[in-house]
Design a protein around this motif. Structure first.
Motif, PDB file in Angstrom:
ATOM      1  N   GLU A 158       0.830  -1.211   0.000  1.00 48.57           N
ATOM      2  CA  GLU A 158       0.000   0.000   0.000  1.00 48.57           C
ATOM      3  C   GLU A 158       0.864   1.260   0.000  1.00 48.57           C
ATOM      4  OE1 GLU A 158      -3.508   2.195   2.672  1.00 48.57           O
ATOM      5  OE2 GLU A 158      -2.679   0.235   3.264  1.00 48.57           O
ATOM      6  N   ILE A 159       0.508   2.181  -0.882  1.00 45.65           N
ATOM      7  CA  ILE A 159       1.162   3.494  -0.945  1.00 45.65           C
ATOM      8  C   ILE A 159       0.173   4.536  -0.445  1.00 45.65           C
ATOM      9  CG2 ILE A 159       2.121   5.246  -2.485  1.00 45.65           C
ATOM     10  CD1 ILE A 159       3.212   3.071  -4.219  1.00 45.65           C
ATOM     11  N   THR A 160       0.592   5.329   0.508  1.00 49.12           N
ATOM     12  CA  THR A 160      -0.290   6.325   1.086  1.00 49.12           C
ATOM     13  C   THR A 160      -0.398   7.540   0.166  1.00 49.12           C
ATOM     14  OG1 THR A 160       1.535   7.296   2.343  1.00 49.12           O
ATOM     15  CG2 THR A 160       0.244   5.563   3.419  1.00 49.12           C
ATOM     16  N   GLU A 161      -1.166   8.511   0.603  1.00 47.51           N
ATOM     17  CA  GLU A 161      -1.424   9.704  -0.212  1.00 47.51           C
ATOM     18  C   GLU A 161      -0.119  10.380  -0.617  1.00 47.51           C
ATOM     19  OE1 GLU A 161      -3.899  13.927   0.068  1.00 47.51           O
ATOM     20  OE2 GLU A 161      -3.872  12.534   1.737  1.00 47.51           O
ATOM     21  N   ASN A 162       0.028  10.586  -1.939  1.00 47.41           N
ATOM     22  CA  ASN A 162       1.203  11.238  -2.528  1.00 47.41           C
ATOM     23  C   ASN A 162       2.505  10.515  -2.181  1.00 47.41           C
ATOM     24  OD1 ASN A 162       2.161  13.252  -4.240  1.00 47.41           O
ATOM     25  ND2 ASN A 162       2.750  14.572  -2.549  1.00 47.41           N
ATOM     26  N   GLY A 163       2.416   9.199  -1.908  1.00 51.63           N
ATOM     27  CA  GLY A 163       3.628   8.426  -1.619  1.00 51.63           C
ATOM     28  C   GLY A 163       4.296   8.813  -0.325  1.00 51.63           C
ATOM     29  N   GLY A 164       3.507   9.159   0.684  1.00 51.40           N
ATOM     30  CA  GLY A 164       4.081   9.642   1.937  1.00 51.40           C
ATOM     31  C   GLY A 164       4.904   8.612   2.679  1.00 51.40           C
ATOM     32  N   ASN A 165       4.661   7.306   2.445  1.00 55.11           N
ATOM     33  CA  ASN A 165       5.440   6.270   3.134  1.00 55.11           C
ATOM     34  C   ASN A 165       6.641   5.804   2.328  1.00 55.11           C
ATOM     35  OD1 ASN A 165       3.732   5.142   1.212  1.00 55.11           O
ATOM     36  ND2 ASN A 165       3.476   3.230   2.335  1.00 55.11           N
ATOM     37  N   GLY A 224      13.431   9.707  -3.253  1.00 55.44           N
ATOM     38  CA  GLY A 224      14.095   8.967  -4.319  1.00 55.44           C
ATOM     39  C   GLY A 224      13.265   7.788  -4.803  1.00 55.44           C
ATOM     40  N   GLU A 225      12.640   7.057  -3.884  1.00 54.39           N
ATOM     41  CA  GLU A 225      11.801   5.919  -4.277  1.00 54.39           C
ATOM     42  C   GLU A 225      10.610   6.373  -5.107  1.00 54.39           C
ATOM     43  OE1 GLU A 225      12.561   2.771  -0.596  1.00 54.39           O
ATOM     44  OE2 GLU A 225      11.079   4.368  -0.377  1.00 54.39           O
ATOM     45  N   ARG A 226      10.056   7.515  -4.754  1.00 49.83           N
ATOM     46  CA  ARG A 226       8.924   8.028  -5.534  1.00 49.83           C
ATOM     47  C   ARG A 226       9.363   8.365  -6.962  1.00 49.83           C
ATOM     48  NH1 ARG A 226       7.610  10.761  -0.546  1.00 49.83           N
ATOM     49  NH2 ARG A 226       8.359  12.775  -1.314  1.00 49.83           N
ATOM     50  N   GLN A 227      10.542   8.964  -7.097  1.00 49.15           N
ATOM     51  CA  GLN A 227      11.031   9.290  -8.430  1.00 49.15           C
ATOM     52  C   GLN A 227      11.324   8.033  -9.244  1.00 49.15           C
ATOM     53  OE1 GLN A 227      14.291  12.068  -7.699  1.00 49.15           O
ATOM     54  NE2 GLN A 227      13.012  13.733  -8.426  1.00 49.15           N
ATOM     55  N   LEU A 228      11.823   7.006  -8.577  1.00 47.56           N
ATOM     56  CA  LEU A 228      12.127   5.766  -9.292  1.00 47.56           C
ATOM     57  C   LEU A 228      10.853   5.058  -9.751  1.00 47.56           C
ATOM     58  CD1 LEU A 228      15.082   4.343  -7.155  1.00 47.56           C
ATOM     59  CD2 LEU A 228      15.187   5.419  -9.401  1.00 47.56           C
TER      60      LEU A 228
END
Length: 762
Positions: free
Chosen positions: A636-643, A647-651
């Protein structure tokens, strides 16, 4: 920062460690090494590239920094002056405005256009008239029943004596009488003495049945009226919401730059709530009271015609009271509406920056600001209720005058009207005051509700829309873009007609499959160039062509589906890794894992295990020590990738692009939050996987683009240089050369550029 403790978290090791007093090296969630720079160099905690950077660039950095300090200062001053000039020429966010005076007829017409058709409005008005007729009929029937009661009392005395004198009845006689079709019109026993009276009299049950029938008719008409009114209100609210949402989602980006999110939240929350829950009910109540007051005046005037002269005076009194009340209450409601927007805006900003606020221990300041906005919002609400009390006192006085006049008219008309008519006149007069109060209050509430319609109507009509999503006559070929060649000619851009140009006379060509880096100081126009390819900003002059087709001649949907971008601020959505990679469920699980492997979110060994298990590798993420969450697509990914980390979000965004294999790929600082080692692997992946893809990369990390085919250097919205990086580095007075020297890695950069230039020439 002198005499202050500074903890700098960075993946740019060469630039940070050489000036650090103490270094902590992290790996896999643990401390790998710590100590001074010399201690870590002695223990081989750094790789060869970092060691070379520490040894070779310290002296060069100080020399270059001193030589470039003066020119840099002049540039910074010029940039600051340009910024002030731009601010003076155009204001980004205007103060939220409110209308003045009464709500215009156009607002009412707009609401009733959504509310119902003309025939439905006529039907609703007929229901209101029918409800009033039923109400008058109830009072009239009570009068008839009351007048008949005197005859019934005399009849009871006569028939009682007649029963004892003339008849003896039994159960059989009662049952036989009950079987008669007109049994409710006459008593069971008829007296010869009262035959003339009994011929026109009815039993109490007759009056009860008729009264109940009128009541049932009133309930049916009133319920149907309320159902139709509220149904039309919900239809109007739903349609206005859809139009508002479509308009906001279709607005151009300039609208969002100049409109705080609190204003939009206010429209979609409080104003829509007013449409959903308040306006239809208020309209129903208001029209009901209007018809009731009109009925009262008509009935009183019909019974006592002289009252008609005083009715004019009554209307004038209530008009004056209502004018004073509405003038103030209406504006107070408008102040309430615009006072809510700062609350939403401030609360949103506080949540966004909560970590920074807590880090500086400044919670109380934001709490006080929030309470200030809440007080500002509650103040007009409090004054509005003071207006209601002011209204109640004055309408009570006016109501007492009406009752006195009605009673006086009944006294004057003694002998001309019976007691039943007098009772109807007085009862209606007493109810008039309450009806008049509610007319004024409901009209004020209706005006306040229409203020929400007015605010929604403003956003339905005013935000400028983007160009059309589809232009069928100019639809490009299905395989467009086939090559990915880009031609930019004399391009000029501005964000709004009142603002100065941010891009001026920019021209360059990108061949199919070329890799172009876009560099420049902050505010040079790099991101604006990228935005123009998606037509977030349309050209003020000039054009952009992709494979020979002007992008302004085709629909936005086809254009944007044909391009792919990895933004500086990666965008993720609430859901799972799978839904963020494959929103439309177009790829198999192994394809998703392959994309994650290419961006180094999972290792090659893990990927091989996934292949062997057909994508069903199970890993206990809860019990494993520092597990790899990306091995589970349902993570599960929280709102806007908060968890996830930045760098992980960009990847993940990069992996999402790898799945689509576009012909044109745009990267806006896509690897800015990634360490050098991972960045190098990703750049290698990009060069391999997108070998035939045209790539435009905005980068402040010059090592990322030093081996690209071309470098586009922008400064103050103009093209300064456009050539191979090595040619720019050996060119005198090159801005790109200056930027490389300022980075502290000039020797490394020129070596990489020379190597890439040599291999490219071969």
């Amino acid at each position: 920062m002198k005499n202050r403790t500074c903890i700098l978290i960075s993946h740019n090791v060469p630039l940070t460690v050489k000036k650090a007093d103490y270094v902590v090296v992290m790996a896999n969630g643990r401390v790998k090494a710590q100590g001074t720079v010399d201690e870590l160099v002695a223990t081989d905690a750094f790789d060869a590239e970092v060691l070379k950077s520490i040894a070779d660039t310290t002296t060069a950095t100080s020399d270059v920094g001193s030589s470039q300090h003066s020119s840099t200062s002049v540039t910074e001053i010029e940039d600051e002056e340009n910024k002030k000039e731009n601010i003076s020429k155009g204001k980004l966010v205007d103060k939220e405005t409110k209308s003045e005076g009464s709500v215009s007829r156009e607002v009412y017409f707009t609401y009733f256009h959504y509310f119902a058709t003309r025939s439905n409005i006529i039907l609703i008005l007929l229901f209101f008239i029918g409800a009033q007729l039923c109400s008058v009929a109830e009072s009239w029937w009570v009068r008839v029943w009351t007048l008949a009661s005197s005859h019934n009392s005399m009849l009871v005395n006569i028939t009682t004596s007649a029963i004892h004198k003339y008849a003896s009845f039994s159960i059989t006689s009662i049952l036989s009488h009950a079987q008669s079709p007109n049994w409710w019109f006459a008593p069971v026993v008829e007296s010869p003495v009262s035959a003339s009276i009994l011929s026109v009299s009815h039993s109490p049950l007759y009056y009860v049945i008729v009264y109940c029938a009128i009541g049932v008719a009133f309930a049916i008409v009133n319920s149907t009226k309320a159902f139709v009114t509220f149904h039309c209100g919900l239809v109007a609210s739903g349609q206005m919401f859809e139009d508002l949402l479509a308009r906001i989602l279709g607005a151009n980006l300039r609208f969002f730059d100049s409109t705080p999110v609190g204003r939009l939240t206010n429209r979609f929350s409080k104003d829509i709530e007013s449409l959903d829950q308040e306006i239809a009910g208020t309209l129903d109540f208001f029209l009901g009271m209007v018809f009731t007051c009109a009925t009262v005046i008509i009935v009183i005037c019909a019974i006592t015609p002289a009252f008609m002269l005083f009715s004019i005076l009554i209307v004038i009194i209530y008009y004056l009271i209502g004018t004073f009340y509405l003038t103030l209450s209406r504006d107070l409601k408008r102040f309430t509406s615009i006072a809510k927007s700062p609350i939403y805006q401030h609360f949103t900003e506080t949540l966004t920056g909560i970590t920074t606020i807590r880090a500086y221990g400044d919670e109380r300041k934001f709490l006080v600001q929030n309470l200030h906005f809440v007080d500002a919002s509650n103040r007009p609400y409090f004054y509005n209720w003071m207006c209601n009390r002011w209204l109640a006192f004055r309408t009570d006085v006016a109501g007492a005058i009406i009752v006195s006049l009605a009673a006086s008219m009944c006294v004057i008309y003694v002998g001309k009207i019976d007691s039943g008519l007098a009772g109807i006149s007085l009862s209606f007069a007493i109810s008039f005051n309450d009806c008049a109060i509610w007319i004024l209050r409901m009209y004020a509430e209706l005006e306040m509700g229409m203020n929400s319609v007015e605010r929604i109507k403003e956003y339905i009509e005013t935000p400028p829309l983007e160009p059309p999503a589809e232009i069928p006559e100019n639809e490009p070929a299905p395989n467009w873009p086939e090559h990915g060649a880009i031609e930019v000619s004399n391009l000029a851009l501005r964000y709004a007609p009142t603002l100065p140009r941010v891009i001026e006379d920019v021209s360059f060509n990108v061949k199919a499959g070329e890799k172009v880096g876009v560099v420049g100081r902050t505010g040079a126009g790099k991101s604006t160039i990228i935005s123009s390819l998606f037509r977030f900003v349309d050209p003020d002059s000039g054009f952009i062509k992709i494979d020979g087709i002007d992008i302004c001649s085709i629909g936005l949907r086809r254009l944007r589906q044909s391009l792919n971008i990895i933004p500086q601020d990666p965008t993720l959505f609430t859901g799972s890794i799978r839904t963020n990679l494959d929103m439309f469920d177009e790829y198999a699980d192994l394809q998703l894992f392959e994309a994650l492997r290419r961006v180094n979110l999972i290792t090659a060994d893990d990927y091989q295990l996934l292949i062997d298990s057909n994508g069903k590798l199970e890993q206990d993420l809860e019990n494993a020590e520092n597990p790899n969450k990306f091995l589970k697509l349902d993570f599960e990914i929280t709102e806007n990738g908060g968890n996830l980390s930045q760098g992980e979000r960009q990847l993940i965004c990069l992996a999402r692009s790898l799945l689509k294999s576009p012909k044109i790929l745009l990267l806006d600082e896509a690897t800015a939050s990634i360490d050098y080692q991972t960045d190098a692997l990703i750049q290698k992946t990009i060069r391999q996987e997108f070998s035939s893809t045209t790539i435009l990369t905005i980068a402040h990390r010059l090592k990322t683009i030093i081996d690209y085919d071309k470098i586009l250097v922008l400064d103050k919205g103009r093209v300064v240089d456009y050539d191979h990086p090595y040619k720019l580095l050996v060119k005198d007075e090159s801005l790109f050369k200056t930027m490389c020297e300022d980075s502290g890695e000039f020797e490394i950069l020129i070596g990489l550029a020379k190597e890439a230039y040599g291999s490219g020439s071969k």
